[in-house]
Design a protein around this motif. Sequence first.
Motif, PDB file in Angstrom:
ATOM      1  N   UNK A  56       0.866  -1.178   0.000  1.00  0.00           N
ATOM      2  CA  UNK A  56       0.000   0.000   0.000  1.00  0.00           C
ATOM      3  C   UNK A  56       0.901   1.226   0.000  1.00  0.00           C
ATOM      4  N   UNK A  57       0.640   2.147  -0.922  1.00  0.00           N
ATOM      5  CA  UNK A  57       1.395   3.397  -1.010  1.00  0.00           C
ATOM      6  C   UNK A  57       0.431   4.564  -0.941  1.00  0.00           C
ATOM      7  N   UNK A  58       0.779   5.558  -0.137  1.00  0.00           N
ATOM      8  CA  UNK A  58       0.018   6.812  -0.047  1.00  0.00           C
ATOM      9  C   UNK A  58       1.029   7.936  -0.149  1.00  0.00           C
ATOM     10  N   UNK A  59       0.780   8.889  -1.042  1.00  0.00           N
ATOM     11  CA  UNK A  59       1.707  10.005  -1.203  1.00  0.00           C
ATOM     12  C   UNK A  59       0.925  11.280  -1.495  1.00  0.00           C
ATOM     13  N   UNK A  60       1.497  12.441  -1.167  1.00  0.00           N
ATOM     14  CA  UNK A  60       0.806  13.704  -1.434  1.00  0.00           C
ATOM     15  C   UNK A  60       0.809  14.006  -2.933  1.00  0.00           C
ATOM     16  N   UNK A  66      -4.196  13.454  -1.272  1.00  0.00           N
ATOM     17  CA  UNK A  66      -3.250  12.345  -1.274  1.00  0.00           C
ATOM     18  C   UNK A  66      -3.751  11.275  -2.230  1.00  0.00           C
ATOM     19  N   UNK A  67      -2.818  10.483  -2.754  1.00  0.00           N
ATOM     20  CA  UNK A  67      -3.154   9.360  -3.634  1.00  0.00           C
ATOM     21  C   UNK A  67      -2.831   8.060  -2.919  1.00  0.00           C
ATOM     22  N   UNK A  68      -3.634   7.058  -3.194  1.00  0.00           N
ATOM     23  CA  UNK A  68      -3.370   5.714  -2.694  1.00  0.00           C
ATOM     24  C   UNK A  68      -3.339   4.754  -3.871  1.00  0.00           C
ATOM     25  N   UNK A  69      -2.392   3.839  -3.830  1.00  0.00           N
ATOM     26  CA  UNK A  69      -2.369   2.697  -4.743  1.00  0.00           C
ATOM     27  C   UNK A  69      -2.092   1.476  -3.898  1.00  0.00           C
ATOM     28  N   UNK A  70      -2.646   0.374  -4.321  1.00  0.00           N
ATOM     29  CA  UNK A  70      -2.461  -0.862  -3.573  1.00  0.00           C
ATOM     30  C   UNK A  70      -2.313  -2.026  -4.534  1.00  0.00           C
ATOM     31  N   UNK A  71      -1.665  -3.055  -4.052  1.00  0.00           N
ATOM     32  CA  UNK A  71      -1.400  -4.243  -4.850  1.00  0.00           C
ATOM     33  C   UNK A  71      -1.508  -5.445  -3.937  1.00  0.00           C
ATOM     34  N   UNK A  72      -2.136  -6.479  -4.428  1.00  0.00           N
ATOM     35  CA  UNK A  72      -2.193  -7.745  -3.717  1.00  0.00           C
ATOM     36  C   UNK A  72      -1.654  -8.808  -4.657  1.00  0.00           C
ATOM     37  N   UNK A  90      -7.087   3.430   5.202  1.00  0.00           N
ATOM     38  CA  UNK A  90      -8.040   4.542   5.131  1.00  0.00           C
ATOM     39  C   UNK A  90      -8.342   5.107   6.509  1.00  0.00           C
ATOM     40  N   UNK A  91      -8.571   4.222   7.474  1.00  0.00           N
ATOM     41  CA  UNK A  91      -8.804   4.672   8.857  1.00  0.00           C
ATOM     42  C   UNK A  91      -7.568   5.375   9.409  1.00  0.00           C
ATOM     43  N   UNK A  92      -6.418   4.798   9.165  1.00  0.00           N
ATOM     44  CA  UNK A  92      -5.172   5.394   9.653  1.00  0.00           C
ATOM     45  C   UNK A  92      -4.966   6.768   9.030  1.00  0.00           C
ATOM     46  N   UNK A  93      -5.220   6.875   7.726  1.00  0.00           N
ATOM     47  CA  UNK A  93      -5.094   8.155   7.027  1.00  0.00           C
ATOM     48  C   UNK A  93      -5.989   9.209   7.674  1.00  0.00           C
ATOM     49  N   UNK A  94      -7.246   8.862   7.925  1.00  0.00           N
ATOM     50  CA  UNK A  94      -8.178   9.828   8.509  1.00  0.00           C
ATOM     51  C   UNK A  94      -7.741  10.273   9.898  1.00  0.00           C
ATOM     52  N   UNK A  95      -7.086   9.397  10.647  1.00  0.00           N
ATOM     53  CA  UNK A  95      -6.564   9.771  11.963  1.00  0.00           C
ATOM     54  C   UNK A  95      -5.373  10.718  11.849  1.00  0.00           C
ATOM     55  N   UNK A  96      -4.490  10.442  10.888  1.00  0.00           N
ATOM     56  CA  UNK A  96      -3.247  11.197  10.756  1.00  0.00           C
ATOM     57  C   UNK A  96      -3.393  12.495   9.967  1.00  0.00           C
ATOM     58  N   UNK A  99      -9.298  16.040   7.759  1.00  0.00           N
ATOM     59  CA  UNK A  99      -9.670  17.131   6.861  1.00  0.00           C
ATOM     60  C   UNK A  99      -9.084  17.013   5.463  1.00  0.00           C
ATOM     61  N   UNK A 100      -8.111  16.137   5.283  1.00  0.00           N
ATOM     62  CA  UNK A 100      -7.534  15.919   3.958  1.00  0.00           C
ATOM     63  C   UNK A 100      -8.322  14.843   3.217  1.00  0.00           C
ATOM     64  N   UNK A 101      -8.124  14.776   1.911  1.00  0.00           N
ATOM     65  CA  UNK A 101      -8.790  13.788   1.066  1.00  0.00           C
ATOM     66  C   UNK A 101      -7.788  12.766   0.559  1.00  0.00           C
ATOM     67  N   UNK A 102      -8.242  11.533   0.487  1.00  0.00           N
ATOM     68  CA  UNK A 102      -7.455  10.437  -0.052  1.00  0.00           C
ATOM     69  C   UNK A 102      -8.159   9.972  -1.317  1.00  0.00           C
ATOM     70  N   UNK A 103      -7.406   9.892  -2.409  1.00  0.00           N
ATOM     71  CA  UNK A 103      -7.983   9.622  -3.722  1.00  0.00           C
ATOM     72  C   UNK A 103      -7.329   8.396  -4.351  1.00  0.00           C
ATOM     73  N   UNK A 104      -8.146   7.586  -5.007  1.00  0.00           N
ATOM     74  CA  UNK A 104      -7.657   6.449  -5.786  1.00  0.00           C
ATOM     75  C   UNK A 104      -8.120   6.622  -7.217  1.00  0.00           C
TER      76      UNK A 104
END
Length: 136
Positions: A56-60, A66-72, A90-96, A99-104
């Motif tokens: 899992x990668x999340x970057x500004x 922020x963007x998220x990409x994931x691979x299984x 996603x939960x961790x992102x919202x805690x850290x 007010x920011x948005x995470x986009x895939x």
Amino acid sequence: MFFTTARLTLRPVLPEDTSWLPALRDAPSVLDLSQFDSRLPPSVVLDSMGECIGLVLIWPSAPSLWRIEFLLLDSARGQGYAQEMVRAWGHRFQQLCPGDNLEAHLQEGDEAALKVLRFAGFEPCGAGRYCLGGGL
């Protein structure tokens, strides 16, 4: 930083992981940590046996976005791991980053990834884009 879910451990990528990690479509290289926020390091996903099964990668990508990409890995698909790991991040992102948005970004027809994102609480926010955190 690492954390666990009911069946998974998510931990930062280590140098020895790079031998098996593929590059993701749009994500920065996990070897270039300057592209990532230290609160949200590139993460390897381990199953209950300690085997690496995903990434899992999340970057500004813009201010407050922020963007998220994931691979299984293929061997781990069909067991709900992707839903579990994306929901956990996603939960961790919202805690850290409140007010920011995470986009895939999804490729058209990727129903499996769409199912994962919906399970994790992402909603459509544009053509091929899904957002967590209120959308844009």
